[in-house]
Design a protein around this motif. Structure first.
Motif, PDB file in Angstrom:
ATOM      1  N   ARG A  41    -123.232 -52.899 -39.259  1.00 15.19           N
ATOM      2  CA  ARG A  41    -122.963 -54.328 -39.429  1.00 15.19           C
ATOM      3  C   ARG A  41    -121.828 -54.782 -38.512  1.00 15.19           C
ATOM      4  O   ARG A  41    -121.876 -55.873 -37.935  1.00 15.19           O
ATOM      5  N   SER A  42    -120.810 -53.948 -38.377  1.00 12.28           N
ATOM      6  CA  SER A  42    -119.678 -54.329 -37.526  1.00 12.28           C
ATOM      7  C   SER A  42    -120.088 -54.431 -36.061  1.00 12.28           C
ATOM      8  O   SER A  42    -119.616 -55.323 -35.345  1.00 12.28           O
ATOM      9  N   VAL A  43    -120.961 -53.551 -35.600  1.00 10.07           N
ATOM     10  CA  VAL A  43    -121.368 -53.622 -34.196  1.00 10.07           C
ATOM     11  C   VAL A  43    -122.229 -54.857 -33.942  1.00 10.07           C
ATOM     12  O   VAL A  43    -122.147 -55.488 -32.879  1.00 10.07           O
ATOM     13  N   VAL A  44    -123.026 -55.262 -34.922  1.00 10.68           N
ATOM     14  CA  VAL A  44    -123.841 -56.475 -34.763  1.00 10.68           C
ATOM     15  C   VAL A  44    -122.950 -57.717 -34.738  1.00 10.68           C
ATOM     16  O   VAL A  44    -123.117 -58.610 -33.895  1.00 10.68           O
ATOM     17  N   GLU A  45    -121.981 -57.781 -35.649  1.00  9.53           N
ATOM     18  CA  GLU A  45    -121.094 -58.943 -35.692  1.00  9.53           C
ATOM     19  C   GLU A  45    -120.182 -58.992 -34.471  1.00  9.53           C
ATOM     20  O   GLU A  45    -119.898 -60.068 -33.940  1.00  9.53           O
ATOM     21  N   PHE A  46    -119.725 -57.834 -34.025  1.00 10.14           N
ATOM     22  CA  PHE A  46    -118.860 -57.806 -32.843  1.00 10.14           C
ATOM     23  C   PHE A  46    -119.625 -58.248 -31.602  1.00 10.14           C
ATOM     24  O   PHE A  46    -119.089 -58.966 -30.744  1.00 10.14           O
ATOM     25  N   ALA A  47    -120.880 -57.843 -31.497  1.00  8.50           N
ATOM     26  CA  ALA A  47    -121.703 -58.284 -30.367  1.00  8.50           C
ATOM     27  C   ALA A  47    -121.962 -59.786 -30.426  1.00  8.50           C
ATOM     28  O   ALA A  47    -121.965 -60.469 -29.396  1.00  8.50           O
TER      29      ALA A  47
ATOM     30  N   MET B  46    -134.428 -62.630 -43.391  1.00  2.19           N
ATOM     31  CA  MET B  46    -134.338 -61.440 -42.551  1.00  2.19           C
ATOM     32  C   MET B  46    -134.180 -61.863 -41.096  1.00  2.19           C
ATOM     33  O   MET B  46    -134.880 -62.762 -40.626  1.00  2.19           O
ATOM     34  N   ARG B  47    -133.257 -61.221 -40.410  1.00  3.74           N
ATOM     35  CA  ARG B  47    -132.997 -61.533 -39.014  1.00  3.74           C
ATOM     36  C   ARG B  47    -133.440 -60.363 -38.138  1.00  3.74           C
ATOM     37  O   ARG B  47    -133.059 -59.219 -38.377  1.00  3.74           O
ATOM     38  N   ILE B  48    -134.239 -60.642 -37.141  1.00  5.03           N
ATOM     39  CA  ILE B  48    -134.737 -59.625 -36.214  1.00  5.03           C
ATOM     40  C   ILE B  48    -133.881 -59.663 -34.953  1.00  5.03           C
ATOM     41  O   ILE B  48    -133.723 -60.715 -34.328  1.00  5.03           O
ATOM     42  N   LEU B  49    -133.321 -58.514 -34.596  1.00  8.82           N
ATOM     43  CA  LEU B  49    -132.456 -58.403 -33.426  1.00  8.82           C
ATOM     44  C   LEU B  49    -133.205 -57.742 -32.279  1.00  8.82           C
ATOM     45  O   LEU B  49    -134.071 -56.891 -32.487  1.00  8.82           O
ATOM     46  N   ARG B  50    -132.844 -58.127 -31.086  1.00 10.10           N
ATOM     47  CA  ARG B  50    -133.430 -57.547 -29.875  1.00 10.10           C
ATOM     48  C   ARG B  50    -132.405 -56.636 -29.208  1.00 10.10           C
ATOM     49  O   ARG B  50    -131.255 -57.020 -29.027  1.00 10.10           O
ATOM     50  N   ARG B  51    -132.857 -55.459 -28.846  1.00  9.27           N
ATOM     51  CA  ARG B  51    -131.962 -54.449 -28.273  1.00  9.27           C
ATOM     52  C   ARG B  51    -132.509 -53.986 -26.933  1.00  9.27           C
ATOM     53  O   ARG B  51    -133.721 -53.805 -26.770  1.00  9.27           O
ATOM     54  N   CYS B  52    -131.586 -53.759 -26.009  1.00 10.12           N
ATOM     55  CA  CYS B  52    -131.942 -53.272 -24.676  1.00 10.12           C
ATOM     56  C   CYS B  52    -131.247 -51.934 -24.448  1.00 10.12           C
ATOM     57  O   CYS B  52    -130.027 -51.817 -24.633  1.00 10.12           O
ATOM     58  N   ASN B  53    -132.015 -50.915 -24.070  1.00 12.15           N
ATOM     59  CA  ASN B  53    -131.480 -49.582 -23.778  1.00 12.15           C
ATOM     60  C   ASN B  53    -131.423 -49.374 -22.262  1.00 12.15           C
ATOM     61  O   ASN B  53    -132.430 -49.553 -21.568  1.00 12.15           O
ATOM     62  N   ILE B  54    -130.251 -49.007 -21.784  1.00 15.45           N
ATOM     63  CA  ILE B  54    -130.042 -48.766 -20.355  1.00 15.45           C
ATOM     64  C   ILE B  54    -129.812 -47.271 -20.151  1.00 15.45           C
ATOM     65  O   ILE B  54    -128.902 -46.691 -20.754  1.00 15.45           O
ATOM     66  N   PHE B  55    -130.610 -46.659 -19.312  1.00 19.41           N
ATOM     67  CA  PHE B  55    -130.435 -45.246 -18.979  1.00 19.41           C
ATOM     68  C   PHE B  55    -129.530 -45.154 -17.750  1.00 19.41           C
ATOM     69  O   PHE B  55    -129.881 -45.645 -16.668  1.00 19.41           O
ATOM     70  N   LEU B  56    -128.377 -44.540 -17.928  1.00 13.72           N
ATOM     71  CA  LEU B  56    -127.388 -44.436 -16.856  1.00 13.72           C
ATOM     72  C   LEU B  56    -127.641 -43.146 -16.079  1.00 13.72           C
ATOM     73  O   LEU B  56    -127.394 -42.044 -16.572  1.00 13.72           O
ATOM     74  N   THR B  57    -128.134 -43.306 -14.877  1.00 12.52           N
ATOM     75  CA  THR B  57    -128.388 -42.157 -14.008  1.00 12.52           C
ATOM     76  C   THR B  57    -127.414 -42.071 -12.848  1.00 12.52           C
ATOM     77  O   THR B  57    -127.193 -40.988 -12.309  1.00 12.52           O
TER      78      THR B  57
END
Length: 248
Positions: free
Chosen positions: A155-161, A1-12
């Motif tokens: 899956r495609s967005v993870v591989e593309f990133a 199992m692979r754990i991914l880290r995600r960052c959320n940016i709030f565009l104001t």
């Protein structure tokens, strides 16, 4: 199992510098959440993000437009739909906004480039994949597109990133193919060549082509095939000899 880290940016503010290249070095996925139409247009056209996550519980000033969202989809950016607010929220207005915005997004994007997420704050807000597909079908998305939104598109967005960060210009990926085997010593190679030479000779110390004295096997007259022309000549000579004997 692979754990991914995600960052959320709030565009104001569309004029802000979000330092996305620095964030991409620290996180596996970078998601942008626009707060108005201007920041949404900026995220679709210029920002190098992986996911555009929209707060569908709020009412947007204008309708979603396909040219703007189509630009993001063509760049490999996925649009995220979060469904837990429509299930767990106690505000009826938020539920109405979520259903209206989700239906509009599905209609504008034609079901392409959409991924489903819960964004749940508790376990009660999470639903099974089949329930999410049924919920998306109520909003106007087909079953196949709904299944892709839970399997193929994430899956495609993870591989593309990953390719954007690890490959050369997102095209050429370097794959570890193992180590090159060590070269064998020269002495060992010579010994093998000597063994092959001895194996090719008969017990008398001669090669197979030197069994006859001074005449190789492939040059022996007994084994050499006779051509048709030579056979005709031999036959003609025999007939002539037979005719001479009869005349005598």
């Amino acid at each position: 199992m692979r754990i991914l880290r995600r960052c959320n940016i709030f565009l104001t503010d569309s004029a802000s510098n979000f330092r996305i290249p620095q964030l991409q070095q620290q996180y596996d996925l970078v998601a942008a959440r626009p707060t108005d139409e201007r920041t949404l247009q900026q995220a679709c056209q210029s920002l190098d993000v992986d996911i555009i996550s929209l707060d569908l519980t709020r009412r947007f000033e204008t309708h979603f437009k396909f040219p703007m969202l189509g630009t993001a989809i063509s760049r490999g950016i996925k649009i995220e739909l979060c469904y837990s607010q429509g299930i767990m929220s106690s505000d009826p207005q938020a539920r109405r906004n979520l259903i209206s915005n989700a239906t509009q997004l599905i209609r504008v994007t034609r079901g392409r480039g959409l991924i489903f997420s819960s964004e749940a704050k508790s376990v009660l807000g999470i639903r099974a994949p089949s329930d999410v597909i049924n919920l998306a079908s109520v909003w106007g998305l087909g079953t196949e597109r709904g299944k892709d939104g839970l399997t193929k598109e994430p899956r495609s967005v993870v591989e593309f990133a990953r390719l954007k960060r690890q490959s050369f210009k997102g095209i050429v990926d370097i794959v570890y193919g193992g180590e090159k085997p060590a070269d064998k010593p020269v002495a060992e190679a010579k010994d093998k060549q000597g063994q092959k030479g001895m194996a090719s000779k008969n017990p008398n110390g001669k090669r197979p082509g030197e069994l006859l004295e001074g005449t190789p096997v492939h040059e022996s007259k007994e084994d050499k095939p006779i051509s048709k022309r030579q056979q005709a000549r031999n036959k003609k000579a025999k007939m002539q000899e037979g005719g001479q004997e009869v005349a005598a």
